[in-house]
Design an enzyme around this catalytic site. Structure first.
Site, PDB file in Angstrom:
ATOM      1  N   HIS A  52       0.851  -1.182   0.000  1.00  0.00           N
ATOM      2  CA  HIS A  52       0.000   0.000   0.000  1.00  0.00           C
ATOM      3  C   HIS A  52       0.893   1.240   0.000  1.00  0.00           C
ATOM      4  O   HIS A  52       2.097   1.159   0.249  1.00  0.00           O
ATOM      5  CB  HIS A  52      -0.920  -0.017   1.218  1.00  0.00           C
ATOM      6  CG  HIS A  52      -2.128  -0.899   1.030  1.00  0.00           C
ATOM      7  ND1 HIS A  52      -3.162  -0.936   1.911  1.00  0.00           N
ATOM      8  CD2 HIS A  52      -2.447  -1.759   0.023  1.00  0.00           C
ATOM      9  CE1 HIS A  52      -4.090  -1.788   1.474  1.00  0.00           C
ATOM     10  NE2 HIS A  52      -3.676  -2.309   0.338  1.00  0.00           N
ATOM     11  N   GLU A  54       1.160   3.932   1.998  1.00  0.00           N
ATOM     12  CA  GLU A  54       1.786   4.430   3.231  1.00  0.00           C
ATOM     13  C   GLU A  54       3.049   3.663   3.609  1.00  0.00           C
ATOM     14  O   GLU A  54       4.083   4.285   3.884  1.00  0.00           O
ATOM     15  CB  GLU A  54       0.787   4.409   4.402  1.00  0.00           C
ATOM     16  CG  GLU A  54      -0.507   5.160   4.153  1.00  0.00           C
ATOM     17  CD  GLU A  54      -1.595   4.270   3.572  1.00  0.00           C
ATOM     18  OE1 GLU A  54      -1.294   3.509   2.636  1.00  0.00           O
ATOM     19  OE2 GLU A  54      -2.740   4.343   4.034  1.00  0.00           O
ATOM     20  N   CYS A  77      -5.824   2.001   5.755  1.00  0.00           N
ATOM     21  CA  CYS A  77      -6.665   0.823   5.998  1.00  0.00           C
ATOM     22  C   CYS A  77      -6.443   0.274   7.395  1.00  0.00           C
ATOM     23  O   CYS A  77      -5.416   0.511   8.032  1.00  0.00           O
ATOM     24  CB  CYS A  77      -6.407  -0.240   4.938  1.00  0.00           C
ATOM     25  SG  CYS A  77      -4.772  -0.986   5.022  1.00  0.00           S
ATOM     26  N   TRP A 175     -21.631  11.652 -38.236  1.00  0.00           N
ATOM     27  CA  TRP A 175     -21.173  12.035 -36.894  1.00  0.00           C
ATOM     28  C   TRP A 175     -21.866  13.299 -36.413  1.00  0.00           C
ATOM     29  O   TRP A 175     -22.168  14.187 -37.206  1.00  0.00           O
ATOM     30  CB  TRP A 175     -19.659  12.326 -36.901  1.00  0.00           C
ATOM     31  CG  TRP A 175     -18.821  11.215 -37.439  1.00  0.00           C
ATOM     32  CD1 TRP A 175     -18.156  11.197 -38.629  1.00  0.00           C
ATOM     33  CD2 TRP A 175     -18.529   9.967 -36.809  1.00  0.00           C
ATOM     34  NE1 TRP A 175     -17.488  10.020 -38.785  1.00  0.00           N
ATOM     35  CE2 TRP A 175     -17.694   9.243 -37.675  1.00  0.00           C
ATOM     36  CE3 TRP A 175     -18.898   9.384 -35.594  1.00  0.00           C
ATOM     37  CZ2 TRP A 175     -17.220   7.971 -37.368  1.00  0.00           C
ATOM     38  CZ3 TRP A 175     -18.421   8.125 -35.285  1.00  0.00           C
ATOM     39  CH2 TRP A 175     -17.596   7.435 -36.171  1.00  0.00           C
ATOM     40  N   ARG A 189     -13.165   5.026 -23.536  1.00  0.00           N
ATOM     41  CA  ARG A 189     -13.388   3.578 -23.667  1.00  0.00           C
ATOM     42  C   ARG A 189     -12.201   2.807 -23.102  1.00  0.00           C
ATOM     43  O   ARG A 189     -12.378   1.814 -22.390  1.00  0.00           O
ATOM     44  CB  ARG A 189     -13.567   3.199 -25.139  1.00  0.00           C
ATOM     45  CG  ARG A 189     -14.900   3.602 -25.714  1.00  0.00           C
ATOM     46  CD  ARG A 189     -14.983   3.182 -27.170  1.00  0.00           C
ATOM     47  NE  ARG A 189     -16.254   3.539 -27.771  1.00  0.00           N
ATOM     48  CZ  ARG A 189     -16.550   3.330 -29.058  1.00  0.00           C
ATOM     49  NH1 ARG A 189     -15.661   2.774 -29.867  1.00  0.00           N
ATOM     50  NH2 ARG A 189     -17.733   3.675 -29.524  1.00  0.00           N
ATOM     51  N   ARG A 212      -9.996   2.632 -30.136  1.00  0.00           N
ATOM     52  CA  ARG A 212      -9.112   2.618 -31.314  1.00  0.00           C
ATOM     53  C   ARG A 212      -8.233   3.878 -31.356  1.00  0.00           C
ATOM     54  O   ARG A 212      -8.634   4.947 -30.927  1.00  0.00           O
ATOM     55  CB  ARG A 212      -9.943   2.542 -32.600  1.00  0.00           C
ATOM     56  CG  ARG A 212     -10.759   1.266 -32.695  1.00  0.00           C
ATOM     57  CD  ARG A 212     -11.424   1.112 -34.045  1.00  0.00           C
ATOM     58  NE  ARG A 212     -12.482   2.094 -34.286  1.00  0.00           N
ATOM     59  CZ  ARG A 212     -13.733   1.969 -33.861  1.00  0.00           C
ATOM     60  NH1 ARG A 212     -14.096   0.922 -33.153  1.00  0.00           N
ATOM     61  NH2 ARG A 212     -14.626   2.895 -34.138  1.00  0.00           N
ATOM     62  N   GLU A 261     -23.069   4.306 -24.137  1.00  0.00           N
ATOM     63  CA  GLU A 261     -22.998   5.179 -25.314  1.00  0.00           C
ATOM     64  C   GLU A 261     -24.325   5.222 -26.062  1.00  0.00           C
ATOM     65  O   GLU A 261     -24.349   5.134 -27.272  1.00  0.00           O
ATOM     66  CB  GLU A 261     -21.852   4.714 -26.217  1.00  0.00           C
ATOM     67  CG  GLU A 261     -20.496   4.830 -25.547  1.00  0.00           C
ATOM     68  CD  GLU A 261     -19.353   4.908 -26.547  1.00  0.00           C
ATOM     69  OE1 GLU A 261     -19.555   5.414 -27.668  1.00  0.00           O
ATOM     70  OE2 GLU A 261     -18.258   4.438 -26.186  1.00  0.00           O
ATOM     71  N   PRO A 264     -31.339   6.842 -26.815  1.00  0.00           N
ATOM     72  CA  PRO A 264     -32.311   7.482 -25.936  1.00  0.00           C
ATOM     73  C   PRO A 264     -33.147   6.502 -25.094  1.00  0.00           C
ATOM     74  O   PRO A 264     -33.462   6.789 -23.938  1.00  0.00           O
ATOM     75  CB  PRO A 264     -33.237   8.238 -26.897  1.00  0.00           C
ATOM     76  CG  PRO A 264     -32.593   8.198 -28.226  1.00  0.00           C
ATOM     77  CD  PRO A 264     -31.525   7.182 -28.239  1.00  0.00           C
TER      78      PRO A 264
HETATM   79  C1  AOF Z   1      -4.460   2.061   2.100  1.00  0.00           C
HETATM   80  N1  AOF Z   1      -3.417   2.340   1.284  1.00  0.00           N
HETATM   81  O1  AOF Z   1      -2.391   2.219  -0.676  1.00  0.00           O
HETATM   82  C2  AOF Z   1      -4.526   1.284  -0.537  1.00  0.00           C
HETATM   83  C3  AOF Z   1      -5.655   1.066   0.308  1.00  0.00           C
HETATM   84  O2  AOF Z   1      -6.520  -6.233  -0.923  1.00  0.00           O
HETATM   85  P1  AOF Z   1      -5.726  -5.318  -0.042  1.00  0.00           P
HETATM   86  O3  AOF Z   1      -5.309  -5.936   1.234  1.00  0.00           O
HETATM   87  O4  AOF Z   1      -4.581  -4.638  -0.761  1.00  0.00           O
HETATM   88  O5  AOF Z   1      -6.719  -4.138   0.392  1.00  0.00           O
HETATM   89  C4  AOF Z   1      -7.332  -3.355  -0.580  1.00  0.00           C
HETATM   90  C5  AOF Z   1      -8.230  -2.355   0.101  1.00  0.00           C
HETATM   91  O6  AOF Z   1      -7.432  -1.469   0.919  1.00  0.00           O
HETATM   92  C6  AOF Z   1      -8.933  -1.459  -0.890  1.00  0.00           C
HETATM   93  O7  AOF Z   1     -10.190  -1.979  -1.287  1.00  0.00           O
HETATM   94  C7  AOF Z   1      -9.075  -0.176  -0.097  1.00  0.00           C
HETATM   95  O8  AOF Z   1     -10.152  -0.240   0.810  1.00  0.00           O
HETATM   96  C8  AOF Z   1      -7.782  -0.146   0.671  1.00  0.00           C
HETATM   97  N2  AOF Z   1      -6.748   0.470  -0.180  1.00  0.00           N
HETATM   98  N3  AOF Z   1      -5.588   1.497   1.593  1.00  0.00           N
HETATM   99  O9  AOF Z   1      -4.379   2.320   3.296  1.00  0.00           O
HETATM  100  C9  AOF Z   1      -3.390   1.978   0.010  1.00  0.00           C
HETATM  101  N4  AOF Z   1      -4.519   0.859  -1.821  1.00  0.00           N
HETATM  102 ZN    ZN Z   2      -3.344   0.002   3.638  1.00  0.00          ZN
END
Ligand code: AOF
Ligand code: ZN
Length: 325
Positions: A52, A54, A77, A175, A189, A212, A261, A264
């Site tokens: 991650h 941090e 997290c 177009w 896309r 494309r 895309e 209506p």
């Molecule tokens: C953070 N720092 O850089 C990210 C976070 O599958 P894992 O264990 O890598 O967890 C993914 C989840 O962690 C993701 O869905 C989101 O809630 C969080 N992402 N959190 O502190 C990070 N990428």
């Molecule tokens: Zn994390």
């Protein structure tokens, strides 16, 4: 939040963008470690299963992380997975961080409110004010992921090209919008997990819906909503079930973003069921005089928010939200 806080959060949000395309299905996240006004560590989440943001930034800071502030684009997290035994909130505490500032809270149901965990470790925790430019940017940066993780359906963007009189077709022309707009559509896309149209559009135009003339890491899934049959040789996937169910199944297959895309009838069906999150309207400087409208009849008027505009070649691109992330 001081001006410095805003500046370092903006840097964290910029760093997060380096994970765009590879972090999927995880969000893009960036982090900056600042000690005495000086950046001593930077990191971003590159891909699932790798670190991650941090811990990467803190490792770079080393001993200088003690007493430092961590700026992170998404709340640290608190959850544990087999690949990640230490949650980021705990990594911050172990490194002796004094303060954490984040631009956006984490809507992932697995991630508990980090406030208590950080407070228990004696770490000050600030969240950017909800309407500040950094908070808005950080949420929009992961708008598809936020909707997908919180609601179990893809973030749906309805994209249309219209004339100044609101028609989606011009008599006798292929177009509506100019070449620059069509190029932007191919970029959109390429950045989407799926692209879809209604069967009316399929029968009229038999579109390919692939990206494309732009760099593509992975072509989007190409979908036709409605009753078949598909024309001979069509590469689209036919989805004939109720829209909400089809969207839930797409989400289960890691489709976080769906670009619709037209036309209506499909637009009205998605709008009426509350399944559109964002509208992208390429407005061309033409009066068609006749032709189909952007959207079929609606049961009630619909107000959108955060309307913005930018010039794309000779057209104007309007962006507005129904559900802001
Ligand atoms: C953070 N720092 O850089 C990210 C976070 O599958 P894992 O264990 O890598 O967890 C993914 C989840 O962690 C993701 O869905 C989101 O809630 C969080 N992402 N959190 O502190 C990070 N990428
Ligand atoms: Zn994390």
């Amino acid at each position: 939040m001081t001006a410095d806080d805003a500046r370092f959060l903006a840097r964290a949000i910029d760093l997060a963008e380096r994970g765009r395309g590879t972090a999927h299905p995880n969000p893009v996240v960036g982090a900056v470690v600042v000690r005495d006004g000086e950046v001593v560590g930077e990191g971003w989440h590159v891909r699932p299963g790798e670190g991650h943001a941090e811990p990467i930034a803190l490792a770079q800071a080393g001993e200088r992380a003690r007493g430092a502030t961590v700026y992170v684009s998404l709340e640290p997290c608190t959850h544990v997975t087999p690949r990640k035994p230490v949650p980021c909130a705990q990594t911050c505490s172990a490194a002796g961080v004094a303060r954490v500032v984040t631009a956006a809270l984490d809507p992932n149901p697995l991630v508990a409110d980090g406030r208590e965990l950080l407070a228990a470790a004696g770490i000050a925790f600030d969240v950017a004010p909800h309407d500040s430019p950094e908070a808005v940017r950080a949420r929009r940066q992961n708008e598809a992921w936020r909707t997908w993780i919180a609601t179990g359906r893809p973030f749906v963007t309805l994209k249309c090209a219209v004339t100044l009189d609101g028609r989606v077709a011009v008599p006798g022309r292929r177009w509506v919008s100019g070449p620059e707009s069509r190029h932007v559509v191919h970029l959109l896309r390429a950045a989407s997990d799926a692209v879809g149209v209604g069967m009316g559009t399929v029968r009229r135009e038999n579109p390919r819906l692939d990206a494309r003339d732009v760099p593509v890491a992975r072509q989007p899934r190409r979908l036709a909503f409605g009753s078949g049959p598909l024309p001979e040789g069509s590469q689209l996937e036919l989805l004939s079930g109720p829209l909400a169910e089809e969207l839930a199944q797409l989400a289960a297959a890691d489709v976080q973003s769906l670009l619709l895309e037209g036309g209506p009838t499909l637009a009205a069906a998605f709008l009426e069921q509350g399944l559109v999150d964002k509208l992208l309207l390429f407005v061309a400087p033409t009066l068609a005089g006749e032709g189909p409208p952007l959207v079929g009849p609606l049961a009630a008027p619909l107000d959108l928010h955060a309307l913005e505009s930018r010039q794309v070649g000779g057209d104007v691109l309007l962006t507005a939200y129904i559900n802001e992330p």
